[in-house]
Structure formats: C-alpha cells, structure tokens
Design an enzyme around this catalytic site. Sequence first.
Site, PDB file in Angstrom:
ATOM      1  N   THR A  25      27.566  18.595  13.321  1.00 14.98           N
ATOM      2  CA  THR A  25      27.456  19.372  12.083  1.00 14.98           C
ATOM      3  C   THR A  25      28.839  19.516  11.465  1.00 14.98           C
ATOM      4  O   THR A  25      29.777  19.925  12.135  1.00 14.98           O
ATOM      5  CB  THR A  25      26.840  20.745  12.413  1.00 14.98           C
ATOM      6  OG1 THR A  25      25.472  20.538  12.752  1.00 14.98           O
ATOM      7  CG2 THR A  25      26.931  21.711  11.242  1.00 14.98           C
ATOM      8  N   GLN A  97      19.280  13.211  12.698  1.00 14.31           N
ATOM      9  CA  GLN A  97      18.896  14.317  13.588  1.00 14.31           C
ATOM     10  C   GLN A  97      18.189  15.402  12.777  1.00 14.31           C
ATOM     11  O   GLN A  97      18.772  15.976  11.847  1.00 14.31           O
ATOM     12  CB  GLN A  97      20.093  14.932  14.314  1.00 14.31           C
ATOM     13  CG  GLN A  97      19.586  15.916  15.402  1.00 14.31           C
ATOM     14  CD  GLN A  97      20.658  16.709  16.099  1.00 14.31           C
ATOM     15  OE1 GLN A  97      21.461  17.373  15.455  1.00 14.31           O
ATOM     16  NE2 GLN A  97      20.675  16.669  17.426  1.00 14.31           N
ATOM     17  N   HIS A 174      15.821  17.550  17.172  1.00 11.54           N
ATOM     18  CA  HIS A 174      16.795  18.414  17.844  1.00 11.54           C
ATOM     19  C   HIS A 174      16.034  19.466  18.644  1.00 11.54           C
ATOM     20  O   HIS A 174      15.599  20.484  18.105  1.00 11.54           O
ATOM     21  CB  HIS A 174      17.692  19.074  16.806  1.00 11.54           C
ATOM     22  CG  HIS A 174      18.958  19.648  17.375  1.00 11.54           C
ATOM     23  ND1 HIS A 174      19.137  19.878  18.725  1.00 11.54           N
ATOM     24  CD2 HIS A 174      20.119  20.029  16.781  1.00 11.54           C
ATOM     25  CE1 HIS A 174      20.344  20.380  18.922  1.00 11.54           C
ATOM     26  NE2 HIS A 174      20.962  20.477  17.764  1.00 11.54           N
ATOM     27  N   ASN A 177      20.190  23.190  22.143  1.00  9.04           N
ATOM     28  CA  ASN A 177      21.214  24.085  21.577  1.00  9.04           C
ATOM     29  C   ASN A 177      20.691  25.320  20.849  1.00  9.04           C
ATOM     30  O   ASN A 177      21.329  25.826  19.921  1.00  9.04           O
ATOM     31  CB  ASN A 177      22.144  23.300  20.632  1.00  9.04           C
ATOM     32  CG  ASN A 177      22.866  22.178  21.362  1.00  9.04           C
ATOM     33  OD1 ASN A 177      22.813  22.098  22.596  1.00  9.04           O
ATOM     34  ND2 ASN A 177      23.523  21.304  20.629  1.00  9.04           N
ATOM     35  N   TYR A 179      18.056  25.859  18.842  1.00 11.97           N
ATOM     36  CA  TYR A 179      17.373  25.790  17.538  1.00 11.97           C
ATOM     37  C   TYR A 179      15.856  25.815  17.741  1.00 11.97           C
ATOM     38  O   TYR A 179      15.375  26.002  18.858  1.00 11.97           O
ATOM     39  CB  TYR A 179      17.892  24.582  16.744  1.00 11.97           C
ATOM     40  CG  TYR A 179      19.377  24.721  16.529  1.00 11.97           C
ATOM     41  CD1 TYR A 179      19.881  25.758  15.728  1.00 11.97           C
ATOM     42  CD2 TYR A 179      20.291  23.906  17.198  1.00 11.97           C
ATOM     43  CE1 TYR A 179      21.248  25.954  15.584  1.00 11.97           C
ATOM     44  CE2 TYR A 179      21.667  24.091  17.052  1.00 11.97           C
ATOM     45  CZ  TYR A 179      22.132  25.125  16.242  1.00 11.97           C
ATOM     46  OH  TYR A 179      23.479  25.330  16.115  1.00 11.97           O
ATOM     47  N   ARG A 226      16.593  15.257  21.487  1.00  8.88           N
ATOM     48  CA  ARG A 226      17.755  15.781  22.202  1.00  8.88           C
ATOM     49  C   ARG A 226      17.358  17.099  22.863  1.00  8.88           C
ATOM     50  O   ARG A 226      16.729  17.950  22.225  1.00  8.88           O
ATOM     51  CB  ARG A 226      18.921  16.011  21.230  1.00  8.88           C
ATOM     52  CG  ARG A 226      20.261  16.082  21.927  1.00  8.88           C
ATOM     53  CD  ARG A 226      21.437  16.014  20.966  1.00  8.88           C
ATOM     54  NE  ARG A 226      22.615  15.511  21.663  1.00  8.88           N
ATOM     55  CZ  ARG A 226      23.836  16.036  21.572  1.00  8.88           C
ATOM     56  NH1 ARG A 226      24.063  17.064  20.787  1.00  8.88           N
ATOM     57  NH2 ARG A 226      24.832  15.524  22.260  1.00  8.88           N
ATOM     58  N   ASN A 234      23.759  29.664  21.684  1.00  5.75           N
ATOM     59  CA  ASN A 234      22.869  30.382  20.762  1.00  5.75           C
ATOM     60  C   ASN A 234      21.896  31.309  21.488  1.00  5.75           C
ATOM     61  O   ASN A 234      20.701  31.348  21.189  1.00  5.75           O
ATOM     62  CB  ASN A 234      22.109  29.399  19.847  1.00  5.75           C
ATOM     63  CG  ASN A 234      22.956  28.938  18.678  1.00  5.75           C
ATOM     64  OD1 ASN A 234      23.805  29.672  18.186  1.00  5.75           O
ATOM     65  ND2 ASN A 234      22.728  27.709  18.231  1.00  5.75           N
ATOM     66  N   GLY A 316      31.085  12.884  21.074  1.00  4.44           N
ATOM     67  CA  GLY A 316      31.198  13.707  19.885  1.00  4.44           C
ATOM     68  C   GLY A 316      32.619  13.820  19.374  1.00  4.44           C
ATOM     69  O   GLY A 316      33.048  13.059  18.491  1.00  4.44           O
ATOM     70  N   ARG A 317      33.380  14.766  19.946  1.00  4.65           N
ATOM     71  CA  ARG A 317      34.702  15.065  19.378  1.00  4.65           C
ATOM     72  C   ARG A 317      35.641  13.859  19.312  1.00  4.65           C
ATOM     73  O   ARG A 317      36.360  13.703  18.321  1.00  4.65           O
ATOM     74  CB  ARG A 317      35.332  16.237  20.149  1.00  4.65           C
ATOM     75  CG  ARG A 317      34.621  17.567  19.868  1.00  4.65           C
ATOM     76  CD  ARG A 317      34.888  18.609  20.921  1.00  4.65           C
ATOM     77  NE  ARG A 317      34.352  18.199  22.218  1.00  4.65           N
ATOM     78  CZ  ARG A 317      34.600  18.797  23.366  1.00  4.65           C
ATOM     79  NH1 ARG A 317      35.396  19.847  23.383  1.00  4.65           N
ATOM     80  NH2 ARG A 317      34.068  18.353  24.485  1.00  4.65           N
TER      81      ARG A 317
HETATM   82  C1  LIG Z   1      31.894  20.236  15.354  1.00  7.76           C
HETATM   83  C2  LIG Z   1      30.668  20.054  16.216  1.00  7.76           C
HETATM   84  C3  LIG Z   1      29.429  20.025  15.627  1.00  7.76           C
HETATM   85  C4  LIG Z   1      28.273  19.790  16.413  1.00  7.76           C
HETATM   86  N1  LIG Z   1      27.048  19.692  15.801  1.00  7.76           N
HETATM   87  C5  LIG Z   1      25.968  19.335  16.511  1.00  7.76           C
HETATM   88  C6  LIG Z   1      24.715  19.073  15.868  1.00  7.76           C
HETATM   89  O1  LIG Z   1      24.566  19.131  14.643  1.00  7.76           O
HETATM   90  N2  LIG Z   1      23.671  18.711  16.657  1.00  7.76           N
HETATM   91  C7  LIG Z   1      23.783  18.594  18.034  1.00  7.76           C
HETATM   92  O2  LIG Z   1      22.800  18.253  18.703  1.00  7.76           O
HETATM   93  N3  LIG Z   1      24.955  18.830  18.652  1.00  7.76           N
HETATM   94  C8  LIG Z   1      26.055  19.167  17.932  1.00  7.76           C
HETATM   95  N4  LIG Z   1      27.258  19.333  18.569  1.00  7.76           N
HETATM   96  C9  LIG Z   1      27.389  19.002  20.004  1.00  7.76           C
HETATM   97  C10 LIG Z   1      27.870  17.543  20.143  1.00  7.76           C
HETATM   98  O3  LIG Z   1      26.857  16.641  19.721  1.00  7.76           O
HETATM   99  C11 LIG Z   1      28.258  17.182  21.605  1.00  7.76           C
HETATM  100  O4  LIG Z   1      27.155  17.422  22.442  1.00  7.76           O
HETATM  101  C12 LIG Z   1      29.474  17.974  22.089  1.00  7.76           C
HETATM  102  O5  LIG Z   1      30.543  17.847  21.146  1.00  7.76           O
HETATM  103  C13 LIG Z   1      29.957  17.504  23.468  1.00  7.76           C
HETATM  104  O6  LIG Z   1      30.287  16.137  23.433  1.00  7.76           O
HETATM  105  P1  LIG Z   1      31.839  15.660  23.403  1.00  7.76           P
HETATM  106  O7  LIG Z   1      32.486  16.231  24.624  1.00  7.76           O
HETATM  107  O8  LIG Z   1      31.784  14.153  23.427  1.00  7.76           O
HETATM  108  O9  LIG Z   1      32.442  16.204  22.134  1.00  7.76           O
HETATM  109  C14 LIG Z   1      28.398  19.612  17.814  1.00  7.76           C
HETATM  110  C15 LIG Z   1      29.671  19.694  18.408  1.00  7.76           C
HETATM  111  C16 LIG Z   1      30.802  19.901  17.634  1.00  7.76           C
HETATM  112  C17 LIG Z   1      32.161  19.916  18.297  1.00  7.76           C
END
Ligand SMILES: Cc1cc2nc3c(=O)[nH]c(=O)nc-3n(C[C@H](O)[C@H](O)[C@H](O)COP(=O)(O)O)c2cc1C
Length: 364
Positions: A25, A97, A174, A177, A179, A226, A234, A316-317
């Site tokens: 997001t 998603q 989704h 987390n 939701y 997911r 949350n 992700g990050r």
């Molecule tokens: C800025 C940010 C936004 C995220 N938004 C979502 C999202 O929209 N949907 C989701 O399932 N997970 C979301 N996540 C979780 C990530 O998909 C991921 O599971 C999490 O960053 C851990 O993976 P990483 O260690 O590779 O970053 C978000 C994480 C971050 C940091």
Amino acid sequence: MSLLFSQTKLGPLTLQNCLVMSPLTRNRATGNVPGDLAVEYYGQRASVGLIVTEGTSPSPNGLGYPRIPGAFSVAQTAGWKRVTDAVHAKGAKIFLQLMHTGRIGHAANLPAGASIVAPSAVAAAGEIYTDVEGMKPHGTPKAMTEADIKTAIGEYVQAAKNAVTAGFDGVELHGANGYLIEQFIRPNSNQRKDAYGGSIENRARFGLEVAKAVIAAIGKDKVGIRLSPFGAFNDMPPYPEMEADYAYLARQLSALGLLYVHIVDHSSMGAPTVPQSVKDTFRKEFKGALILSGGYDAARAESDLAAGKADLIAVGRPVLANPDLVARWKAGAVLNAPDPTTFYTPGAKGYTDYPVLAKEPQPA
Ligand SMILES: Cc1cc2nc3c(=O)[nH]c(=O)nc-3n(C[C@H](O)[C@H](O)[C@H](O)COP(=O)(O)O)c2cc1C
C-alpha cells in the site's frame, strides 16, 4: 544454477523468474484512481516474475485508508489498464490485490455514502491515519446483514471482472493482515451467531464464498489468496485453535482449486513468529502453488526454493526501495535502504525516485 532467476510456471502463466513483488500500500492514488505515478512505479519494478499490486478495494466501503485505489469504477479500471500495459511491456505478470478494509478505517477516509462494515460491531483497537483529522481511533463498524454479505461478495466479483478488463493476469484476495476476510476468520472480530460465525466452518464461509464466486466469474487459474496465520496486525490476537483453523482453510482452498496461496510472515518486522508447521501444512494440504514472503534476501530465497518449501518468493521492502532488485541481487550489488517516512505519503518522493544501478559502460 539459480532457481530464483530461472523462468517458471504459475498455472498457465510463464514467469520470467521466481521473484514476486509483495503487495505494498503506497497511498498515491488521489481520488482512489491509480494515476501516472503508479504507471511509472509499477513499470520500474517489472523485472520481477509477478507483481501483486497494493491492496485495492472492491467497494467504496473498503476504502478505509486515505488515497488507496479502488477497482469498482470505470475511471479506476482505465487507470489500472495503463499500469498493466506498462508492466506487461517489461515482461512481468501482474495480479490485483483485492483488499476490503472492513473495520480498519475511519469515516473521514471513506467517500460519501460509504460505511465501515464488518462481521460484528466490534471496533479494532488502535488508531488510523486520516488526511483531514490526523490519527483517529478506528470507527465502530456496522455488523453486516446477510444481504450486506451478498452485496460484498458481488462487489468482489465485479472488481475481479474489472481487473480482467484492465488487463490483469489475475486477482489476489487479501485474506490477511486484519482486513475483512480475516475479520470473518478470527473469533475476536467475528462474534456472529448465524452461518458466518462460531465454528471455523462458519467463520471461513465468507472468504470461501468470495473465492468460489470470483472463480466462477474469472476462472480458477486467475485467483490466488493471501493469508496470515498467526498474524496479529490490526488487532488480531492469537487464540488456541489458530493452527487447526488454518489447516481447515488450506484443505478448503485446495478443493476450490485456487491458483496459489500466499503466506504472510511479519516476524522480520517484529510480529510473532509463524510456526514452520503451519507453512508445512499449506505445502502438504494445498495442491496449488505456494508463495512465501517476509524478510527474504537472495540467499534465503534460493535456499527455500531449493528445499521445495515454496514455488515463488515474495519480497516487499527491498523491491519498494530497489526498482532493479533482480539486477542488484544477480550482481550481488549493494541495496538502497527503504525510507519508511515516505511509505504512505503522496507524491513521487520515496515512490518513483529510488535510484537504479548505473549501467556498465558498453564496449564500442
Ligand atoms: C509500506 C508497506 C505497505 C504494505 N501494504 C500491504 C498491502 O497492501 N497488502 C498486503 O497484503 N501486505 C502489505 N504489506 C506487507 C508486505 O506485503 C510484506 O508482507 C512485508 O513488507 C514483509 O515482507 P518484506 O520483509 O519482504 O518487506 C505492506 C508492507 C509495507 C512495508
């Protein structure tokens, strides 16, 4: 030979490698429509095998956060079409998603006429950011009637059809987390006494009905989900039957024939550890593809693929901060660090301006 960088299959799709961009997001969708910046951002990251977009609402009621995109209007579908074109031009596949925020939200974030809905009228602990009023406690949701549940399922179906119109290769439900789908699964947020509450068969019903209806509309090869077993984000506290409940979900989702299950693990972000036994259960019980995520670097991704723990690895990050993560991991290059202060802020800063590696000068 690297498995991570090798071409692979996901159902009928050929992916250029085994790396998935995790859903992230980013709150840049002013008016809830993905615009020029999103086209650029996703296009920059399309050297991965599969992109899963940021959480995108199937309903005005699911726009709990500011500036998140939707997939229910003509303008949103047109905006997403430009994103999928940019991504496909670079060779990646892309899933939308579908995130309905349910009780995670505040009236100040919702468009006129929308409301915060959830399985039960139980507000989530904690606060949520609003553009107009800053941090606010989560609103108390309206408990969904059976008619509201039918409406919501219809919204997921229409959004999935819109996603196909917009050129997406599929959708990811989704169910993680905290939701809406997870709000039905977990007993703290679902205190219903009808066919959607109580036993796990009942608490899983909403998510499974959504999956079934979306499959009927766009086909099982286009639908993934997911999930976050043991996730606490949350206001989702642990409870004794967690592991058995998710084993039930693994079996039911397998019977529906979904393309993939994508497991969240936020232990690298300080969240509770997800027991390996839960991941093993999904591997054993779910016949489709398994995507693992959370805290991966190239070495751990390669070793988990080699061990057969997953078919694909989502990141992700590192992808957020490194549009050319595939090239950097291949080269063993240093990575840009993600800047959390611009994760959710509007505009290009921290979104499309992360630098890529300088190209080696080519011999003349
Ligand atoms: C800025 C940010 C936004 C995220 N938004 C979502 C999202 O929209 N949907 C989701 O399932 N997970 C979301 N996540 C979780 C990530 O998909 C991921 O599971 C999490 O960053 C851990 O993976 P990483 O260690 O590779 O970053 C978000 C994480 C971050 C940091």
